[in-house]
Scaffold this motif. Structure first.
Motif, PDB file in Angstrom:
ATOM      1  N   SER A 296       7.596   6.772   2.752  1.00  0.00           N
ATOM      2  CA  SER A 296       6.409   6.408   3.721  1.00  0.00           C
ATOM      3  C   SER A 296       7.088   6.230   5.053  1.00  0.00           C
ATOM      4  CB  SER A 296       5.883   4.910   3.458  1.00  0.00           C
ATOM      5  OG  SER A 296       4.975   4.603   4.399  1.00  0.00           O
ATOM      6  N   GLN A 297       8.149   5.802   5.228  1.00  0.00           N
ATOM      7  CA  GLN A 297       8.984   5.893   6.630  1.00  0.00           C
ATOM      8  C   GLN A 297       9.104   7.371   7.034  1.00  0.00           C
ATOM      9  OE1 GLN A 297      12.296   3.700   5.963  1.00  0.00           O
ATOM     10  NE2 GLN A 297      11.360   1.751   6.157  1.00  0.00           N
TER      11      GLN A 297
ATOM     12  N   ILE B 164       9.252   3.521  -0.228  1.00  0.00           N
ATOM     13  CA  ILE B 164       9.057   2.994   1.248  1.00  0.00           C
ATOM     14  C   ILE B 164       9.659   4.224   2.234  1.00  0.00           C
ATOM     15  CG2 ILE B 164       9.995   1.334   2.821  1.00  0.00           C
ATOM     16  CD1 ILE B 164       9.748  -0.684   0.652  1.00  0.00           C
TER      17      ILE B 164
ATOM     18  N   GLU C 135       4.925  -2.055   5.095  1.00  0.00           N
ATOM     19  CA  GLU C 135       4.808  -0.358   5.212  1.00  0.00           C
ATOM     20  C   GLU C 135       3.507   0.081   5.092  1.00  0.00           C
ATOM     21  OE1 GLU C 135       6.408   3.219   6.041  1.00  0.00           O
ATOM     22  OE2 GLU C 135       7.611   1.209   6.014  1.00  0.00           O
TER      23      GLU C 135
ATOM     24  N   GLU D 260       7.747  -6.023   1.664  1.00  0.00           N
ATOM     25  CA  GLU D 260       8.025  -4.945   2.242  1.00  0.00           C
ATOM     26  C   GLU D 260       6.897  -3.785   1.955  1.00  0.00           C
ATOM     27  OE1 GLU D 260      10.809  -4.270   3.901  1.00  0.00           O
ATOM     28  OE2 GLU D 260      11.459  -6.345   3.619  1.00  0.00           O
TER      29      GLU D 260
ATOM     30  N   ARG E 132       5.744   8.815   8.111  1.00  0.00           N
ATOM     31  CA  ARG E 132       5.532   8.285   9.540  1.00  0.00           C
ATOM     32  C   ARG E 132       6.209   8.818  10.619  1.00  0.00           C
ATOM     33  NH1 ARG E 132       6.733   3.350  10.821  1.00  0.00           N
ATOM     34  NH2 ARG E 132       7.807   2.591   9.080  1.00  0.00           N
TER      35      ARG E 132
ATOM     36  N   CYS F 182       1.728  -0.110   8.663  1.00  0.00           N
ATOM     37  CA  CYS F 182       2.262   0.820   9.551  1.00  0.00           C
ATOM     38  C   CYS F 182       1.779   2.281   9.154  1.00  0.00           C
ATOM     39  CB  CYS F 182       3.780   0.736   9.427  1.00  0.00           C
ATOM     40  SG  CYS F 182       4.451  -0.833  10.210  1.00  0.00           S
TER      41      CYS F 182
END
Length: 483
Positions: A305-306, A302, A157, A153, A309, A160
């Motif tokens: 980070s999402q 994560i 990530e 995972e 993004r 991306c």
């Protein structure tokens, strides 16, 4: 015979002899000489009093021969009856033997149970140790699987996030190029404003041209500021992305290290060479997380980070919309300002007659304002005497003696009269000051109107020059960041 012991009523020895002192004269009874001795557990046996042998022990002391049918040594019977009271009965003897056998049997059974319990405990602990070791190995395997899952995972990530960061850097470069392209139109608009500031007198009017120029400058600055702020937000977001990237990389590195360690621990056996004793290691708890917080930590990284993004995508969309919107808005204001310039040049010729008419009106207002000032001054002068009368009355009534110094109706009326007249004077004075200010303003406006008539030709020249400067404007592709 040496002294062995005594009971409550008799002694089974001769007279006690001491090695240190001479013998003492015997006393009347043994009980008076020695203290009673109790066997453990038999304290209350002294209550037994045998009576069957009473006649046997009552042998006359004058007998010359002892009865000895078997040729055995003569049996010495106690002289007194109380000496038999100290002996144990057969029942006591059997009871003592039974107690000893029972205690020995209990000890034997206890030892047997202990041996059986030890064997069973040994087998149970061996089984428990094996089961615990298998459970630990299974838990380590599950832990390795969890680490593998979170590693995959985190890796996905991270890839991306790197792609999104690169796209965001491209958007930032476009914003910076577009902001630089706006510098030249902004400079021209500011120069037009600077030249129009050279108009004299009343011609320095805040007309549509100036409004459009100021609006154009504001729009250009706003557009430039919007693009600059977007670039700054993108810079900040790039920092956030780098922080998220660092967190992911650090977490991924820690996961790799933990995977290596747990896999090494998973492969350890009882026959491994690298095992050793580490006394007290189970007491030193150096852990900083539990499985829930451990998983939440990676999940939070994560999610962060999402979120970064998502913010990056939104910023890129905002940057694209901002570039297109600022380009269109700048073109619209550029055209609008040029139309305002043309209209203003046409209006200059007609301005002179209107200014003369306005000048006449201002002169008329000046005369009326002067009359108003004179009227206010006379009214203020007329209010001074009534105020003096009221204050004098109040001052005179303060001299009344003792109880006569009463707050009566005349006192209230005089106080109200003083306040009313004083308020009236303050209002008239304020109005007088406003009238004087208005008169001064009218005189200034009169002077401006007179000067403005002589500067119209200069204003026409300045506006014409500004129109010549505004013939060049950047193209749309350059305004949206493409070079």
């Amino acid at each position: 015979m040496e002294f062995l012991g005594t009971t409550q009523l008799a002694s089974y020895c001769g007279t006690k002899r001491s090695c240190l002192f001479p013998d003492l004269a015997p006393t009347s009874t043994t009980k008076d000489t020695y203290q009673s001795y109790y066997l453990p557990g038999y304290r209350h046996l002294s209550s037994w009093r045998p009576s069957l042998l009473h006649k046997v022990v009552s042998v006359p002391p004058s007998s010359d021969k002892q009865f000895n049918p078997a040729g055995r040594p003569p049996t010495i019977l106690p002289v007194s009856r109380s000496s038999l009271h100290a002996r144990y009965s057969t029942r006591d003897w059997h009871h003592a033997n039974a107690v000893q056998l029972k205690g020995s049997e209990a000890s034997r059974h206890c030892a047997g149970r202990l041996n059986a319990d030890v064997m069973r405990l040994t087998q149970d602990k061996d089984q428990l140790t094996y089961q615990m070791q298998e459970d630990s190995r299974r838990n380590l395997g599950e832990r390795i699987s969890n680490i593998d899952f979170w590693r995959s995972e985190l890796t996905y990530e991270l890839e991306c996030l790197l792609k999104e960061t690169q796209a965001l850097e491209t958007a930032k470069k476009r914003l910076e190029c577009a902001a630089n392209e706006m510098q030249e139109p902004l400079k021209i608009a500011l120069e037009c404003l600077y030249h129009r500031e050279k108009r004299n007198g009343i011609d320095l009017v805040h007309d549509n041209v100036e409004k459009n120029l100021i609006k154009e400058v504001e729009v250009f600055k706003d557009c430039q500021e919007i693009l600059t702020k977007l670039a700054q937000k993108i810079s900040q977001q790039l920092g956030i992305n780098r922080d998220a990237q660092h967190a992911l990389e650090k977490d991924l590195s820690d996961k790799n290290s933990a995977h290596f360690i747990d896999e090494k621990c998973f492969n350890l056996r009882n026959t491994s060479d690298s095992i050793s004793f580490y006394h007290g290691v189970e007491k030193a708890d150096g852990t900083v997380s539990v499985p829930a917080t451990w998983a939440k930590f990676s999940e939070d990284n994560i999610r962060c980070s999402q979120h970064a993004r998502a913010n990056s995508v939104k910023l890129r969309e905002d940057a694209e919309v901002g570039l297109e919107g600022t380009s269109e808005e700048m073109w619209n204001h550029f055209i609008s300002t040029n139309l305002a310039f043309n209209n203003r040049i046409a209006e200059v010729a007609d301005a002179k007659n209107k200014l003369q008419a306005q000048l006449a009106k201002i002169l008329r207002e000046i005369f009326q304002t002067e009359d108003t000032i004179m009227l206010l001054e006379r009214s203020i002068k007329a209010k001074e005497h009534p105020l003096k009368v009221a204050q004098t009355r109040l001052e005179g009534r303060t001299k009344r003696p003792n109880i006569e110094l009463c707050r009566d109706a005349p006192h209230f009326q005089l106080v109200a009269e003083v306040y009313t007249i004083d308020d009236t004077l303050q209002t008239l004075k304020r109005r007088l000051q406003e009238a004087r200010d208005t008169l001064q303003m009218l005189i200034i406006n009169k002077s401006k109107l007179e000067d403005d008539i002589s500067v119209k030709a200069n204003s026409f020249f300045i506006d014409k020059k500004c129109m010549d400067m505004r013939k060049v404007f950047p193209s749309t592709p350059r305004l949206i960041g493409y070079t």
